[in-house]
Design a protein around this motif. Structure first.
Motif, PDB file in Angstrom:
ATOM      1  N   PRO A 125       0.795  -1.233   0.000  1.00 52.84           N
ATOM      2  CA  PRO A 125       0.000   0.000   0.000  1.00 52.84           C
ATOM      3  C   PRO A 125       0.825   1.280   0.000  1.00 52.84           C
ATOM      4  N   SER A 126       1.995   1.253   0.625  1.00 56.69           N
ATOM      5  CA  SER A 126       2.784   2.479   0.756  1.00 56.69           C
ATOM      6  C   SER A 126       4.265   2.143   0.809  1.00 56.69           C
ATOM      7  N   MET A 127       5.101   3.187   0.652  1.00 59.07           N
ATOM      8  CA  MET A 127       6.538   2.999   0.736  1.00 59.07           C
ATOM      9  C   MET A 127       6.933   2.531   2.130  1.00 59.07           C
ATOM     10  N   GLU A 128       6.286   3.068   3.164  1.00 54.59           N
ATOM     11  CA  GLU A 128       6.628   2.671   4.523  1.00 54.59           C
ATOM     12  C   GLU A 128       6.398   1.180   4.738  1.00 54.59           C
ATOM     13  N   GLU A 129       5.271   0.679   4.258  1.00 56.74           N
ATOM     14  CA  GLU A 129       4.967  -0.745   4.430  1.00 56.74           C
ATOM     15  C   GLU A 129       5.871  -1.619   3.577  1.00 56.74           C
ATOM     16  N   ALA A 130       6.239  -1.126   2.408  1.00 55.08           N
ATOM     17  CA  ALA A 130       7.172  -1.881   1.576  1.00 55.08           C
ATOM     18  C   ALA A 130       8.527  -1.988   2.267  1.00 55.08           C
ATOM     19  N   GLU A 131       8.950  -0.894   2.883  1.00 57.95           N
ATOM     20  CA  GLU A 131      10.231  -0.895   3.578  1.00 57.95           C
ATOM     21  C   GLU A 131      10.220  -1.857   4.757  1.00 57.95           C
ATOM     22  N   GLN A 132       9.087  -1.912   5.455  1.00 54.59           N
ATOM     23  CA  GLN A 132       8.962  -2.842   6.574  1.00 54.59           C
ATOM     24  C   GLN A 132       9.060  -4.282   6.088  1.00 54.59           C
ATOM     25  N   ALA A 133       8.485  -4.534   4.908  1.00 53.64           N
ATOM     26  CA  ALA A 133       8.548  -5.873   4.338  1.00 53.64           C
ATOM     27  C   ALA A 133       9.991  -6.222   3.950  1.00 53.64           C
ATOM     28  N   VAL A 134      10.716  -5.255   3.387  1.00 54.65           N
ATOM     29  CA  VAL A 134      12.123  -5.472   3.047  1.00 54.65           C
ATOM     30  C   VAL A 134      12.897  -5.829   4.309  1.00 54.65           C
ATOM     31  N   ASP A 135      12.649  -5.086   5.380  1.00 55.80           N
ATOM     32  CA  ASP A 135      13.320  -5.330   6.651  1.00 55.80           C
ATOM     33  C   ASP A 135      13.067  -6.770   7.106  1.00 55.80           C
TER      34      ASP A 135
ATOM     35  N   LYS B 195      15.820  -9.844   7.501  1.00 54.87           N
ATOM     36  CA  LYS B 195      16.006 -10.519   8.789  1.00 54.87           C
ATOM     37  C   LYS B 195      15.859 -12.034   8.665  1.00 54.87           C
ATOM     38  N   ARG B 196      15.093 -12.475   7.652  1.00 57.59           N
ATOM     39  CA  ARG B 196      14.904 -13.907   7.446  1.00 57.59           C
ATOM     40  C   ARG B 196      15.945 -14.493   6.490  1.00 57.59           C
ATOM     41  N   GLY B 197      16.946 -13.687   6.155  1.00 60.90           N
ATOM     42  CA  GLY B 197      18.056 -14.209   5.387  1.00 60.90           C
ATOM     43  C   GLY B 197      18.035 -13.939   3.898  1.00 60.90           C
ATOM     44  N   VAL B 198      17.076 -13.151   3.419  1.00 64.96           N
ATOM     45  CA  VAL B 198      17.047 -12.807   1.994  1.00 64.96           C
ATOM     46  C   VAL B 198      18.041 -11.664   1.765  1.00 64.96           C
ATOM     47  N   PRO B 199      19.036 -11.836   0.918  1.00 66.79           N
ATOM     48  CA  PRO B 199      20.015 -10.760   0.700  1.00 66.79           C
ATOM     49  C   PRO B 199      19.376  -9.556   0.014  1.00 66.79           C
ATOM     50  N   VAL B 200      19.832  -8.373   0.365  1.00 68.38           N
ATOM     51  CA  VAL B 200      19.266  -7.167  -0.232  1.00 68.38           C
ATOM     52  C   VAL B 200      19.484  -7.134  -1.741  1.00 68.38           C
ATOM     53  N   GLU B 201      20.540  -7.838  -2.200  1.00 74.54           N
ATOM     54  CA  GLU B 201      20.809  -7.868  -3.638  1.00 74.54           C
ATOM     55  C   GLU B 201      19.696  -8.574  -4.410  1.00 74.54           C
ATOM     56  N   ALA B 202      18.826  -9.299  -3.712  1.00 71.55           N
ATOM     57  CA  ALA B 202      17.744 -10.026  -4.373  1.00 71.55           C
ATOM     58  C   ALA B 202      16.441  -9.235  -4.374  1.00 71.55           C
ATOM     59  N   ILE B 203      16.454  -8.037  -3.796  1.00 68.50           N
ATOM     60  CA  ILE B 203      15.222  -7.265  -3.614  1.00 68.50           C
ATOM     61  C   ILE B 203      15.268  -5.968  -4.409  1.00 68.50           C
ATOM     62  N   ALA B 204      14.147  -5.585  -4.971  1.00 64.75           N
ATOM     63  CA  ALA B 204      14.053  -4.304  -5.680  1.00 64.75           C
ATOM     64  C   ALA B 204      12.664  -3.709  -5.452  1.00 64.75           C
ATOM     65  N   LEU B 205      12.589  -2.399  -5.539  1.00 64.30           N
ATOM     66  CA  LEU B 205      11.328  -1.678  -5.400  1.00 64.30           C
ATOM     67  C   LEU B 205      11.023  -0.925  -6.685  1.00 64.30           C
TER      68      LEU B 205
ATOM     69  N   VAL C  86      15.230   1.493   5.215  1.00 58.85           N
ATOM     70  CA  VAL C  86      15.178   0.416   6.185  1.00 58.85           C
ATOM     71  C   VAL C  86      16.531   0.287   6.871  1.00 58.85           C
ATOM     72  N   SER C  87      16.634   0.820   8.067  1.00 63.49           N
ATOM     73  CA  SER C  87      17.924   0.830   8.742  1.00 63.49           C
ATOM     74  C   SER C  87      18.323  -0.564   9.220  1.00 63.49           C
ATOM     75  N   ALA C  88      17.392  -1.311   9.796  1.00 64.01           N
ATOM     76  CA  ALA C  88      17.733  -2.623  10.341  1.00 64.01           C
ATOM     77  C   ALA C  88      18.201  -3.568   9.244  1.00 64.01           C
ATOM     78  N   GLY C  89      17.598  -3.443   8.064  1.00 66.50           N
ATOM     79  CA  GLY C  89      17.977  -4.330   6.976  1.00 66.50           C
ATOM     80  C   GLY C  89      19.204  -3.863   6.230  1.00 66.50           C
ATOM     81  N   GLY C  90      19.662  -2.661   6.511  1.00 71.56           N
ATOM     82  CA  GLY C  90      20.857  -2.161   5.848  1.00 71.56           C
ATOM     83  C   GLY C  90      20.664  -1.868   4.379  1.00 71.56           C
ATOM     84  N   VAL C  91      19.421  -1.631   3.967  1.00 77.44           N
ATOM     85  CA  VAL C  91      19.174  -1.406   2.546  1.00 77.44           C
ATOM     86  C   VAL C  91      19.836  -0.125   2.059  1.00 77.44           C
ATOM     87  N   ALA C  92      19.881   0.879   2.924  1.00 79.47           N
ATOM     88  CA  ALA C  92      20.453   2.165   2.515  1.00 79.47           C
ATOM     89  C   ALA C  92      21.887   2.006   2.044  1.00 79.47           C
ATOM     90  N   GLY C  93      22.627   1.140   2.707  1.00 81.31           N
ATOM     91  CA  GLY C  93      24.019   0.962   2.334  1.00 81.31           C
ATOM     92  C   GLY C  93      24.214  -0.002   1.186  1.00 81.31           C
TER      93      GLY C  93
END
Length: 268
Positions: free
Chosen positions: A112-122, A126-136, A163-170
């Protein structure tokens, strides 16, 4: 087809092959003519049936009339020589293989929103999906103001990855802006950047102008008509599309789907 037209100079793109047009590279021969036909009668598709085809192309409709139309409809493109026709046939065959492979590889969810998408990325990270496998992916107008500048409250870095916890920014792998007829500017962030347009096409079910491929085969009206679908509507409403590369995720499509559904996805 008139008597002076040579069948060997024509290739008919079936309805199921249309998405492959998004995957053609720029090196294929360009057609010199294009027309929608009924493959059964080899005649022009009537305006009424063409309109029905456009309206139902991306819908899960199983009525006999629609199924029959999808089976019959085709886009006949003509070429200057048999060599060009054969080269195009080979190119679209390879493009179809790439389209199917990418559709099988990517899992897409709508949030529904960027905030909820970011929470899903996080949650995924956390469940082990690398950020390199995710895109928005999102319609840029939803978070951008005029001249491509971020709307109030949306800095570029915030839009790309907050998403700070997921380290997506970096780990954000880049940012691309694409324009799709009927949709407008689409922003893409993450791993699909390497093949941004085809990934957007796969994720959103969109057919748009891809250089010589679509521009020479479909009119602007045709492009916008075929692009119109449920997912495009969601994109225009400001929904955020997330794609996860199953091959890179280390998880099965079923696991990814379950994770996305558990974290607020409206549609997977």
């Amino acid at each position: 087809m008139t008597a002076d037209q040579r069948p060997e100079l024509y290739y008919v793109i079936k309805a199921g092959e249309l998405v492959a047009l998004n995957y053609l590279d720029g090196g294929h021969p360009s057609p010199v003519s294009a027309e929608w036909i009924d493959r059964g009668t080899d005649r022009h598709l009537s305006a009424t049936r063409l309109d029905q085809f456009f309206r139902t192309y991306h819908q899960d409709v199983d009525t006999p009339s629609v199924l029959k139309l999808r089976e019959a409809a085709g886009l006949r493109v003509g070429f200057e020589s048999r060599e060009d026709r054969h080269a195009f046939a080979s190119a679209i065959h390879e493009a179809s293989i790439r389209a199917k492979a990418e559709a099988a590889r990517l899992v897409t969810a709508i949030h529904p929103s960027m905030e909820e998408a970011e929470q899903a990325v996080d949650a995924l990270v956390k469940r082990g999906v690398p950020v390199e496998a995710i895109a928005l992916l999102w319609q840029a107008n939803a978070v951008m103001g005029g001249e491509g500048t971020p709307a109030q409250g949306y800095s570029r870095s915030r839009v790309l990855a907050r998403v700070s916890a997921g380290g997506v920014a970096g780990a954000a792998m880049g940012f691309a802006m694409l324009t799709i007829p009927g949709v407008g500017p689409v922003a893409v962030a993450g791993a699909v950047i390497a093949s941004a347009y085809s990934s957007v096409a796969t994720a959103c079910g969109v057919i748009g102008a891809t250089g010589a491929a679509m521009a020479t085969m479909l009119s602007d009206q045709d492009v916008e008509s075929v692009a119109a679908n449920h997912r495009e509507t969601q994109l225009k409403r400001g929904r955020i599309f997330m794609t996860v590369d199953a091959e890179k995720s280390g998880k099965s499509r079923e696991e990814i789907t379950a994770l996305l559904e558990q974290n607020g996805a409206l549609d997977v």
